[in-house]
Design a protein around this motif. Structure first.
Motif, PDB file in Angstrom:
ATOM      1  N   PRO A 216       0.807  -1.227   0.000  1.00 27.77           N
ATOM      2  CA  PRO A 216       0.000   0.000   0.000  1.00 27.77           C
ATOM      3  C   PRO A 216       0.842   1.279   0.000  1.00 27.77           C
ATOM      4  N   ARG A 217       2.143   1.118   0.155  1.00 26.59           N
ATOM      5  CA  ARG A 217       3.052   2.263   0.204  1.00 26.59           C
ATOM      6  C   ARG A 217       4.328   1.880  -0.520  1.00 26.59           C
ATOM      7  N   ASP A 218       4.902   2.812  -1.241  1.00 26.39           N
ATOM      8  CA  ASP A 218       6.137   2.560  -1.968  1.00 26.39           C
ATOM      9  C   ASP A 218       7.298   2.457  -0.976  1.00 26.39           C
ATOM     10  N   LEU A 219       7.948   1.306  -0.963  1.00 27.84           N
ATOM     11  CA  LEU A 219       9.073   1.100  -0.046  1.00 27.84           C
ATOM     12  C   LEU A 219      10.428   1.133  -0.759  1.00 27.84           C
ATOM     13  N   ARG A 220      10.439   1.435  -2.065  1.00 29.71           N
ATOM     14  CA  ARG A 220      11.712   1.459  -2.792  1.00 29.71           C
ATOM     15  C   ARG A 220      12.654   2.497  -2.190  1.00 29.71           C
TER      16      ARG A 220
ATOM     17  N   PRO B 263      14.196 -15.053   7.590  1.00 28.53           N
ATOM     18  CA  PRO B 263      13.749 -15.694   6.348  1.00 28.53           C
ATOM     19  C   PRO B 263      13.152 -14.718   5.324  1.00 28.53           C
ATOM     20  N   LEU B 264      12.626 -13.594   5.772  1.00 26.34           N
ATOM     21  CA  LEU B 264      11.956 -12.643   4.888  1.00 26.34           C
ATOM     22  C   LEU B 264      12.852 -11.520   4.381  1.00 26.34           C
TER      23      LEU B 264
ATOM     24  N   ARG C  50      16.366  -6.876  -1.205  1.00 26.38           N
ATOM     25  CA  ARG C  50      16.681  -6.839  -2.639  1.00 26.38           C
ATOM     26  C   ARG C  50      15.536  -6.255  -3.457  1.00 26.38           C
ATOM     27  N   HIS C  51      14.330  -6.718  -3.192  1.00 23.11           N
ATOM     28  CA  HIS C  51      13.173  -6.288  -3.996  1.00 23.11           C
ATOM     29  C   HIS C  51      12.950  -4.781  -3.910  1.00 23.11           C
ATOM     30  N   PHE C  52      12.998  -4.239  -2.707  1.00 30.13           N
ATOM     31  CA  PHE C  52      12.716  -2.822  -2.516  1.00 30.13           C
ATOM     32  C   PHE C  52      13.977  -1.951  -2.525  1.00 30.13           C
ATOM     33  N   GLY C  53      15.154  -2.592  -2.571  1.00 23.75           N
ATOM     34  CA  GLY C  53      16.383  -1.805  -2.522  1.00 23.75           C
ATOM     35  C   GLY C  53      16.447  -0.985  -1.248  1.00 23.75           C
TER      36      GLY C  53
ATOM     37  N   VAL D 234      22.889 -10.160   5.594  1.00 19.65           N
ATOM     38  CA  VAL D 234      24.079  -9.321   5.435  1.00 19.65           C
ATOM     39  C   VAL D 234      24.500  -9.279   3.970  1.00 19.65           C
ATOM     40  N   GLU D 235      24.451 -10.415   3.287  1.00 19.41           N
ATOM     41  CA  GLU D 235      24.821 -10.464   1.871  1.00 19.41           C
ATOM     42  C   GLU D 235      23.870  -9.622   1.027  1.00 19.41           C
ATOM     43  N   ALA D 236      22.568  -9.722   1.294  1.00 23.37           N
ATOM     44  CA  ALA D 236      21.595  -8.905   0.560  1.00 23.37           C
ATOM     45  C   ALA D 236      21.838  -7.423   0.821  1.00 23.37           C
ATOM     46  N   MET D 237      22.172  -7.074   2.049  1.00 25.12           N
ATOM     47  CA  MET D 237      22.451  -5.685   2.398  1.00 25.12           C
ATOM     48  C   MET D 237      23.694  -5.185   1.664  1.00 25.12           C
TER      49      MET D 237
END
Length: 156
Positions: free
Chosen positions: A2-6, A40-41, A47-50, A65-68
């Protein structure tokens, strides 16, 4: 969503909130909650929202940590039990979503000023205080166990 999280920040903060008689929404206090239960989430969300910043207490695992590191996101470690300090930073409730849920499960966007104290527990290069401390503890464990065994043997 419902809100842009990018490119946004997503913090693991619990709150005590309520709807006001005028139809508004008021956050009475907020406090960090344990981030590890979201392990897990979080890589997918980061990654999806950067996401640029994530925060809570207790850190996140190596997958997070790797995704970050990949997206240039940092982890802010909030002081557990710091509700008065964190709550003082709230200036405005900007938006509230998922109003069909009880208040503490809603997606709330706040405007804050001087939110803290915080420590950068994981930086955007993948350096993690949590990982470093876990490794240091694991490295020391054999000597600690040997000392305990020796002390027990001496006591017998």
């Amino acid at each position: 969503m419902p809100r842009d999280l990018r490119g946004a920040g997503l913090f693991h903060l619990g709150s005590y909130s309520r709807e006001t008689p005028e139809g508004g929404f008021e956050v009475l206090y907020m406090n960090p909650t344990t981030s590890t239960r979201f392990n897990p989430l979080m890589p997918r969300l980061i990654r999806h929202f950067g996401l640029r910043a994530v925060g809570g207490k207790g850190g996140l695992d190596a997958g997070c940590v790797e995704a970050m590191r990949e997206v240039g996101c940092v982890y802010f470690s909030f002081v557990g039990g710091g509700a008065p300090l964190l709550s003082d930073a709230i200036r405005e409730v900007v938006s509230v979503h998922w109003n069909d849920l009880v208040s503490h499960y809603r997606l709330v966007t706040l405007r804050v000023e001087e939110l803290g104290p915080v420590t950068v527990g994981i930086d955007a290069h993948g350096n993690s205080l949590y990982g470093d401390l876990s490794q240091a503890a694991a490295d020391r464990l054999p000597a600690i166990m040997a000392d305990l065994a020796a002390a027990r043997a001496k006591a017998d």
